[in-house]
Design an enzyme around this catalytic site. Structure first.
Site, PDB file in Angstrom:
ATOM      1  N   ASP A  40       0.829  -1.206   0.000  1.00 35.30           N
ATOM      2  CA  ASP A  40       0.000   0.000   0.000  1.00 35.30           C
ATOM      3  C   ASP A  40       0.866   1.260   0.000  1.00 35.30           C
ATOM      4  O   ASP A  40       1.920   1.304   0.652  1.00 35.30           O
ATOM      5  CB  ASP A  40      -0.860  -0.042   1.279  1.00 35.30           C
ATOM      6  CG  ASP A  40      -1.817   1.122   1.413  1.00 35.30           C
ATOM      7  OD1 ASP A  40      -2.775   1.184   0.635  1.00 35.30           O
ATOM      8  OD2 ASP A  40      -1.604   1.977   2.308  1.00 35.30           O
ATOM      9  N   GLU A  73       1.563  -0.251  -4.898  1.00 37.67           N
ATOM     10  CA  GLU A  73       0.575   0.756  -5.251  1.00 37.67           C
ATOM     11  C   GLU A  73       1.261   2.107  -5.421  1.00 37.67           C
ATOM     12  O   GLU A  73       1.660   2.740  -4.448  1.00 37.67           O
ATOM     13  CB  GLU A  73      -0.516   0.875  -4.179  1.00 37.67           C
ATOM     14  CG  GLU A  73      -1.642   1.776  -4.667  1.00 37.67           C
ATOM     15  CD  GLU A  73      -2.206   2.729  -3.634  1.00 37.67           C
ATOM     16  OE1 GLU A  73      -3.288   3.274  -3.881  1.00 37.67           O
ATOM     17  OE2 GLU A  73      -1.559   2.978  -2.599  1.00 37.67           O
TER      18      GLU A  73
HETATM   19  C1  QV4 Z   1      -9.028  13.049   8.475  1.00 37.68           C
HETATM   20  C2  QV4 Z   1      -8.989  14.396   7.786  1.00 37.68           C
HETATM   21  C3  QV4 Z   1      -7.534  14.836   7.600  1.00 37.68           C
HETATM   22  C4  QV4 Z   1      -6.865  14.874   8.964  1.00 37.68           C
HETATM   23  C5  QV4 Z   1      -7.008  13.516   9.676  1.00 37.68           C
HETATM   24  C6  QV4 Z   1      -6.468  13.577  11.078  1.00 37.68           C
HETATM   25  O1  QV4 Z   1      -9.626  14.303   6.527  1.00 37.68           O
HETATM   26  O2  QV4 Z   1      -7.476  16.099   6.983  1.00 37.68           O
HETATM   27  O3  QV4 Z   1      -5.493  15.159   8.781  1.00 37.68           O
HETATM   28  O4  QV4 Z   1      -8.386  13.096   9.723  1.00 37.68           O
HETATM   29  O5  QV4 Z   1      -6.434  12.308  11.652  1.00 37.68           O
HETATM   30  C7  QV4 Z   1      -9.202   8.290   6.208  1.00 37.68           C
HETATM   31  C8  QV4 Z   1     -10.215   9.384   5.981  1.00 37.68           C
HETATM   32  C9  QV4 Z   1      -9.612  10.749   6.143  1.00 37.68           C
HETATM   33  C10 QV4 Z   1      -8.966  10.841   7.493  1.00 37.68           C
HETATM   34  C11 QV4 Z   1      -7.888   9.773   7.538  1.00 37.68           C
HETATM   35  C12 QV4 Z   1      -7.110   9.767   8.832  1.00 37.68           C
HETATM   36  O6  QV4 Z   1     -10.801   9.286   4.704  1.00 37.68           O
HETATM   37  O7  QV4 Z   1     -10.624  11.719   6.042  1.00 37.68           O
HETATM   38  O8  QV4 Z   1      -8.350  12.111   7.621  1.00 37.68           O
HETATM   39  O9  QV4 Z   1      -8.496   8.486   7.364  1.00 37.68           O
HETATM   40  O10 QV4 Z   1      -7.962   9.409   9.887  1.00 37.68           O
HETATM   41  C13 QV4 Z   1      -7.927   4.710   2.649  1.00 37.68           C
HETATM   42  C14 QV4 Z   1      -8.947   5.768   2.292  1.00 37.68           C
HETATM   43  C15 QV4 Z   1      -8.635   7.070   2.977  1.00 37.68           C
HETATM   44  C16 QV4 Z   1      -8.518   6.834   4.469  1.00 37.68           C
HETATM   45  C17 QV4 Z   1      -7.374   5.857   4.673  1.00 37.68           C
HETATM   46  C18 QV4 Z   1      -7.095   5.542   6.131  1.00 37.68           C
HETATM   47  O11 QV4 Z   1      -8.944   5.941   0.888  1.00 37.68           O
HETATM   48  O12 QV4 Z   1      -9.711   7.983   2.753  1.00 37.68           O
HETATM   49  O13 QV4 Z   1      -8.296   8.064   5.134  1.00 37.68           O
HETATM   50  O14 QV4 Z   1      -7.729   4.613   4.046  1.00 37.68           O
HETATM   51  O15 QV4 Z   1      -8.229   5.075   6.761  1.00 37.68           O
HETATM   52  C19 QV4 Z   1      -3.390   8.653  -2.532  1.00 37.68           C
HETATM   53  C20 QV4 Z   1      -2.254   7.717  -2.126  1.00 37.68           C
HETATM   54  C21 QV4 Z   1      -2.634   6.259  -2.256  1.00 37.68           C
HETATM   55  C22 QV4 Z   1      -3.977   5.967  -1.587  1.00 37.68           C
HETATM   56  C23 QV4 Z   1      -5.012   6.897  -2.188  1.00 37.68           C
HETATM   57  C24 QV4 Z   1      -6.374   6.703  -1.578  1.00 37.68           C
HETATM   58  O16 QV4 Z   1      -1.101   7.981  -2.904  1.00 37.68           O
HETATM   59  O17 QV4 Z   1      -1.606   5.489  -1.666  1.00 37.68           O
HETATM   60  O18 QV4 Z   1      -4.631   8.246  -1.991  1.00 37.68           O
HETATM   61  N1  QV4 Z   1      -4.344   4.558  -1.704  1.00 37.68           N
HETATM   62  C25 QV4 Z   1      -4.037   3.590  -0.619  1.00 37.68           C
HETATM   63  C26 QV4 Z   1      -5.183   2.640  -0.347  1.00 37.68           C
HETATM   64  C27 QV4 Z   1      -6.315   3.397   0.306  1.00 37.68           C
HETATM   65  C28 QV4 Z   1      -5.876   3.881   1.651  1.00 37.68           C
HETATM   66  C29 QV4 Z   1      -4.478   4.304   1.710  1.00 37.68           C
HETATM   67  C30 QV4 Z   1      -3.626   4.209   0.632  1.00 37.68           C
HETATM   68  C31 QV4 Z   1      -3.945   4.661   3.027  1.00 37.68           C
HETATM   69  O19 QV4 Z   1      -5.566   1.984  -1.521  1.00 37.68           O
HETATM   70  O20 QV4 Z   1      -7.473   2.601   0.421  1.00 37.68           O
HETATM   71  O21 QV4 Z   1      -6.695   5.019   2.031  1.00 37.68           O
HETATM   72  O22 QV4 Z   1      -3.536   3.434   3.632  1.00 37.68           O
HETATM   73  O23 QV4 Z   1      -3.509   8.725  -3.930  1.00 37.68           O
END
Ligand code: QV4
Ligand code: CA
Length: 512
Positions: free
Chosen positions: A212, A248
């Protein structure tokens, strides 16, 4: 000499680019959020018998449990530690699944979340899937243990501590992705903990990892961690097999960090593939299926030996990640079957099929307000198991695209034509195309608004073949269209633009 250089660059068969599939199988399915017990059963009753090569599983390690919103799917991308209990089950169930899937000829690939722990706002307590205590505020994760010294904050130079500008590679690697506590993978101690977690899974029998958020990790740190990984378990894999690694990295162009930086380490997700294929099948931006004659590297995609390809993934099917509105998902089933069929027929890349759960979409100004909704669950938040209906589809909100006849049969098609070249291309200059795979298979697509009526050279030996899209071969009979290939390899095709599925596929094993 040239060959040697190629082998060194792409490590074909020698390094972490090889999926180590069994019995000539070729396609992976992502069973997003499935429980381990259900995956074990699916390997034995469906995936093994139908020639699926492997399963990408959801993150198996301890994760935060989120109440608001209620148990979102993305809680599993916020690790609390490396104990192996998650929303999908405990360590015993995980081990049982790995064993039973391997015995059924199906590999397991683990989604490894190693860039970060939970969000900085994740609070303090035992609200984690194994019940381990942690404090996000103090960056204290005693079950690993990680403490504040194991995170990157001292390296990050942005005011918020988060990634603010994807144009700056340093902050993309050293600052927090959406507030997630960023691990210092430059430290020996952190590297050893991460590698220990991955090695435990390798020893249990997994075949590799979807890693990831690789854009957010330095390639040098990843090289060090991958270098520590054990060879695969010789109970199921030949001696000296390296774990399959697919990383990824979302690279649609326009950022300083590119996929290329990760090619020597393993395969990389090719996000251009699904974005472009979606535009082609939707006929957006003037795209036409006939333009895909040089699909693959000819479209600016990464070298074939590096690519892991897919039509949609768990992020971009709900507007997360990248790809945008062109992505074709199960919500557009007719287009989805065609696009997945095209991907599976085409020789480019290692292919991954998405298997989803349904949720109540609620799109306001282009954004799905319900993009967070987790898998089908009981009122206590535990994930429901996957019931199989008498017609072999899934119930209780599980979509099971991989069980749709057209997709399942194209997985078999890909195995039958494995190793054969792309051949006998035909197009009408618009959205009707056909191509073969040597003398082993042939597909014809009609995505125009009029009928297709044409005689083509299939490259196949003469005989009567069963179309595996409108039906399939059942014993000696065919439940779908029959295609007559003459002794000269030519066959007549007629596909109405109003067909339920306006494409046809025949292969060596569908001959009557
Ligand atoms: C919130 C606020 C932030 C604040 C934070 C403070 O929005 O501004 O700083 O609280 O704690 C979730 C929430 C997000 C939240 C965050 C932290 O959506 O609002 O921030 O958690 O609590 C998945 C989801 C994300 C999720 C994350 C962790 O898509 O929304 O965040 O899981 O739960 C980029 C990257 C790529 C990524 C892609 C989605 O380059 O690597 O974005 N893809 C991978 C996975 C994806 C996963 C992650 C990475 C993170 O495929 O599913 O994100 O592991 O392009
Ligand atoms: Ca990082």
């Amino acid at each position: 000499m040239k060959l040697l250089i190629l082998v060194a660059l792409f490590g074909l068969g020698h390094t972490q680019h090889n999926p180590h599939t069994k019995h000539g199988t070729t396609a992976i399915v992502h069973l997003f959020e499935w429980r381990w017990a259900d995956i074990a059963a699916e390997c034995e009753r469906f995936l093994g018998p139908n020639g699926f090569a492997g399963v990408q599983i959801s993150p198996p390690n301890e994760h935060i449990v989120v109440n608001n919103p209620w148990r979102p799917w993305w809680q599993r991308y916020q690790p609390i530690g490396y104990n192996l209990c998650s929303r999908s089950g405990n360590e015993n169930e995980l081990r049982d699944m790995i064993t039973r899937c391997n015995n059924a000829g199906v590999n397991i690939y683990v989604d490894a979340v190693i860039n970060h722990m939970c969000g900085a706002g994740g609070g303090e307590g035992t609200h984690s899937s194994c019940g381990s205590w942690f404090s996000a505020g103090r960056k204290d994760f005693p079950s690993v243990p990680f403490t504040q010294w194991d995170f990157n904050d001292h390296k990050c130079r942005t005011g918020s501590g988060n990634i603010e500008n994807y144009g700056d590679a340093n902050q993309v690697r050293d600052c927090r992705l959406v507030g997630l506590l960023d691990l210092d993978l430059g430290k020996e101690y952190v590297r050893s903990k991460v590698a220990g977690f991955m090695n435990k899974l390798i020893d249990m029998g997994v075949a590799g990892f979807r890693v990831d958020a690789c854009k957010h990790m330095w390639p040098g740190d990843l090289a060090n961690i991958y270098g520590r990984l054990h060879n695969l378990n010789t109970r199921w894999f030949s001696g000296g097999s390296r774990p399959f690694i697919f990383q990824e990295v979302i690279d649609l162009g326009g950022e300083p960090i590119t996929s290329r930086e990760y090619f020597h380490l393993g395969r990389v997700t090719e996000f251009k593939y699904g974005a472009k294929l979606g535009s082609v099948f939707r006929k957006w931006n003037g795209e036409k299926l006939s333009f895909t004659k040089n699909w693959g590297e000819g479209w600016g995609f990464m070298p074939n030996g590096n690519a892991l390809v897919f039509v949609d993934n768990h992020d971009n099917q709900r507007g997360h990640g990248a790809g945008g509105a062109s992505i074709v998902t199960f919500w557009d089933p007719r287009l989805h079957k065609m696009a997945v069929g095209y991907m599976l027929a085409h020789p480019y890349g290692v292919t991954r099929v998405m298997s989803s759960f349904r949720w109540n979409r609620h799109i306001v100004n282009g954004k799905d307000q319900n993009d967070w909704i987790g898998p089908p669950s009981h009122s206590d938040g535990s994930t429901k198991s996957v019931p199989i209906n008498p017609d072999q589809t899934c119930g209780d909100g599980w979509v099971c695209e991989h069980r749709w006849r057209q997709i399942k049969n194209m997985v078999i098609f890909r195995n039958v034509v494995n190793g054969q070249p792309h051949s006998n291309w035909w197009d009408n200059g618009s959205n009707q195309v056909a191509f073969g795979r040597g003398n082993r298979g042939f597909v014809v697509f009609n995505n125009d608004d009029w009928n297709l009526d044409v005689t083509l050279n299939t490259g196949m030996p003469g005989g009567i073949y069963c179309d595996v899209i409108s039906g399939q071969k059942e014993g000696h009979r065919c439940s779908g269209k029959q295609i007559h290939v003459g002794g000269d390899g030519r066959a007549h095709f007629w596909i109405s633009n109003r067909d339920h599925d306006p494409f046809v596929a025949i292969h060596a094993a569908s001959k009557l």
